[in-house]
Design a protein around this motif. Structure first.
Motif, mmCIF file in Angstrom:
data_model
loop_
_atom_site.group_PDB
_atom_site.id
_atom_site.type_symbol
_atom_site.label_atom_id
_atom_site.label_comp_id
_atom_site.label_asym_id
_atom_site.label_seq_id
_atom_site.Cartn_x
_atom_site.Cartn_y
_atom_site.Cartn_z
ATOM 1 N N LEU A 265 -49.988 95.573 42.827
ATOM 2 C CA LEU A 265 -48.673 96.049 43.039
ATOM 3 C C LEU A 265 -48.348 96.605 44.863
ATOM 4 O O LEU A 265 -47.576 95.974 45.086
ATOM 5 C CB LEU A 265 -48.742 97.690 42.196
ATOM 6 C CG LEU A 265 -49.040 97.365 41.218
ATOM 7 C CD1 LEU A 265 -48.503 99.129 40.293
ATOM 8 C CD2 LEU A 265 -46.829 96.125 40.881
ATOM 9 N N SER A 266 -49.821 96.686 45.594
ATOM 10 C CA SER A 266 -49.802 96.897 47.294
ATOM 11 C C SER A 266 -49.227 95.987 47.880
ATOM 12 O O SER A 266 -48.271 96.168 48.335
ATOM 13 C CB SER A 266 -50.832 97.136 47.681
ATOM 14 O OG SER A 266 -51.070 98.893 46.455
ATOM 15 N N GLU A 267 -49.263 94.513 47.102
ATOM 16 C CA GLU A 267 -49.341 93.455 47.504
ATOM 17 C C GLU A 267 -47.990 92.856 47.359
ATOM 18 O O GLU A 267 -47.065 91.251 48.046
ATOM 19 C CB GLU A 267 -50.200 92.386 47.512
ATOM 20 C CG GLU A 267 -51.722 92.976 47.933
ATOM 21 C CD GLU A 267 -52.954 92.031 48.277
ATOM 22 O OE1 GLU A 267 -53.269 91.025 47.337
ATOM 23 O OE2 GLU A 267 -53.626 91.691 48.977
ATOM 24 N N ALA A 268 -47.186 93.247 46.050
ATOM 25 C CA ALA A 268 -46.011 93.111 45.590
ATOM 26 C C ALA A 268 -44.884 93.438 46.229
ATOM 27 O O ALA A 268 -45.018 93.895 47.172
ATOM 28 C CB ALA A 268 -45.768 93.329 44.229
ATOM 29 N N GLN A 269 -43.926 92.284 46.190
ATOM 30 C CA GLN A 269 -42.102 92.265 45.941
ATOM 31 C C GLN A 269 -42.059 94.081 46.329
ATOM 32 O O GLN A 269 -42.152 94.729 44.377
ATOM 33 C CB GLN A 269 -41.620 91.359 46.008
ATOM 34 C CG GLN A 269 -40.544 91.092 46.457
ATOM 35 C CD GLN A 269 -40.574 90.554 48.398
ATOM 36 O OE1 GLN A 269 -41.595 90.124 48.984
ATOM 37 N NE2 GLN A 269 -39.593 91.201 49.042
ATOM 38 N N VAL B 198 -43.316 97.485 35.854
ATOM 39 C CA VAL B 198 -44.266 98.055 36.548
ATOM 40 C C VAL B 198 -44.363 98.828 38.765
ATOM 41 O O VAL B 198 -43.908 97.793 39.231
ATOM 42 C CB VAL B 198 -45.954 98.066 36.494
ATOM 43 C CG1 VAL B 198 -46.965 98.922 36.879
ATOM 44 C CG2 VAL B 198 -46.267 96.847 35.240
ATOM 45 N N LEU B 199 -43.741 100.026 38.441
ATOM 46 C CA LEU B 199 -44.459 99.523 39.809
ATOM 47 C C LEU B 199 -45.289 101.154 40.425
ATOM 48 O O LEU B 199 -45.354 102.732 40.467
ATOM 49 C CB LEU B 199 -42.625 100.328 40.437
ATOM 50 C CG LEU B 199 -41.883 101.461 39.740
ATOM 51 C CD1 LEU B 199 -41.977 103.167 40.437
ATOM 52 C CD2 LEU B 199 -40.204 100.516 39.655
ATOM 53 N N LEU B 200 -45.049 100.958 42.017
ATOM 54 C CA LEU B 200 -46.073 102.034 42.910
ATOM 55 C C LEU B 200 -45.479 103.525 42.970
ATOM 56 O O LEU B 200 -43.922 103.561 43.509
ATOM 57 C CB LEU B 200 -46.683 101.638 44.314
ATOM 58 C CG LEU B 200 -47.892 102.003 44.400
ATOM 59 C CD1 LEU B 200 -49.188 102.016 43.454
ATOM 60 C CD2 LEU B 200 -48.556 101.153 45.836
#
Lengths: 163, 163
Positions: free
Chosen positions: A58-62, A109-111
């Motif tokens: 998730l950290s590396e995702a857009q 899904v979001l951080l």
DNA sequence: TGGGCATAATTGACACGTCAACCAGGTTGG
DNA sequence: CCAACCTGGTTGACGTGTCAATTATGCCCA
């Protein structure tokens, strides 16, 4: 040529004692390594290895977010496994799930800030643990050999999919 | 000599990208191997890897029985883990537990005919699976290299016990 | 139009592991 | 004597993983 020994060809041969010894050594050791790293991560960051891979992705995702099934394929998990895990992570406030605007029945899904912070604090200790427990176990040549071992194994498993 | 780079000595260094790649490859692959073997064993013999090691130990034991904690140290499990597992195996009729005559508060674990038979039927397919999935992945030299990788890792983990 | 299908995700049941707490029964030392 | 500890073992709670079933939604086409 391969039929030189008719009834006991390669297909029936069982591992020798030496092969078995290597096998046992291999599994037991990798098992121990995995559990040692998991426990370090737990103690130092209150995260499980599963948490870590999800948070990393998730950290590396857009926009620090990703569709649930994309996430699953990205980290190579079954959807059901991911769903269970996300449920637990959501309870702890590390991530959030919300309806996806574009895809019907899709879950985004979001951080959360909590999750991002937990991940940020965990990375350096975790990378350090990987170096201490894994990388430092080898000489540079041995490390390469370990990489080749893994590569050979992976290639073999990939070509010999379950029928 | 080791202090040539004062503030970033070995103790602080993080893994390089290449080291990390090898690490990830290594864990993912061993993980896949473990799960493939577990699923073969399950399909072919209705046993889990845990069942197998317990049954193997009992099969080799005097009179097909062993004290619970001896068994635990023999296979390298925590007592509690073994206790849980024995409970599940007992439910399925693979083993039995009974009071130990000699040791107060001791539990004798013994193989039932059902358990012995299940183990007997599982060995050949399981050994074959080990050969097919693990041994056959390597050339003889690669197999030796895998053994050395495991040995180096084990030695490192043993000397670097958790403080 | 209204079955069937495929896809996306969740759910429930259950096996497995770890951790901490607990329960006997000794042994031992004040 | 009895409290403190040690050993052997079980238990409960809970996180994790797999498998099969289920739900929700859109699509295709007869």
């Amino acid at each position: 040529m391969t039929k030189a020994i008719p009834e006991r060809g390669r297909g029936r041969r069982l591992p020798t004692a030496e092969e078995l010894r290597i096998w046992r050594d291999f599994v037991e050791t990798t098992e121990a390594l995995k559990s040692r790293l998991a426990s370090r991560l737990q103690i130092e960051s209150s995260l499980s290895p599963g948490d870590y891979v999800v948070l990393l992705a998730l950290s590396e995702a857009q926009d620090n977010q990703m569709r649930s099934s994309e996430l699953a394929t990205h980290i190579g998990w079954e959807r059901s496994r991911l769903s269970h895990h996300l449920g637990r992570m959501e309870r702890r406030g590390l991530i959030r799930r919300q309806e996806c605007a574009t895809v019907p029945r899709g879950a985004e899904v979001l951080l959360t800030p909590t999750g991002a912070e937990a991940f940020r604090r965990s990375t350096v200790p975790h990378l350090r643990a990987i170096r201490e427990l894994f990388v430092d176990a080898f000489t540079p040549e041995q490390l390469l050999a370990a990489g080749e071992t893994a590569a050979a194994l992976r290639a073999h498993l990939d070509t010999h999919q379950e029928e």
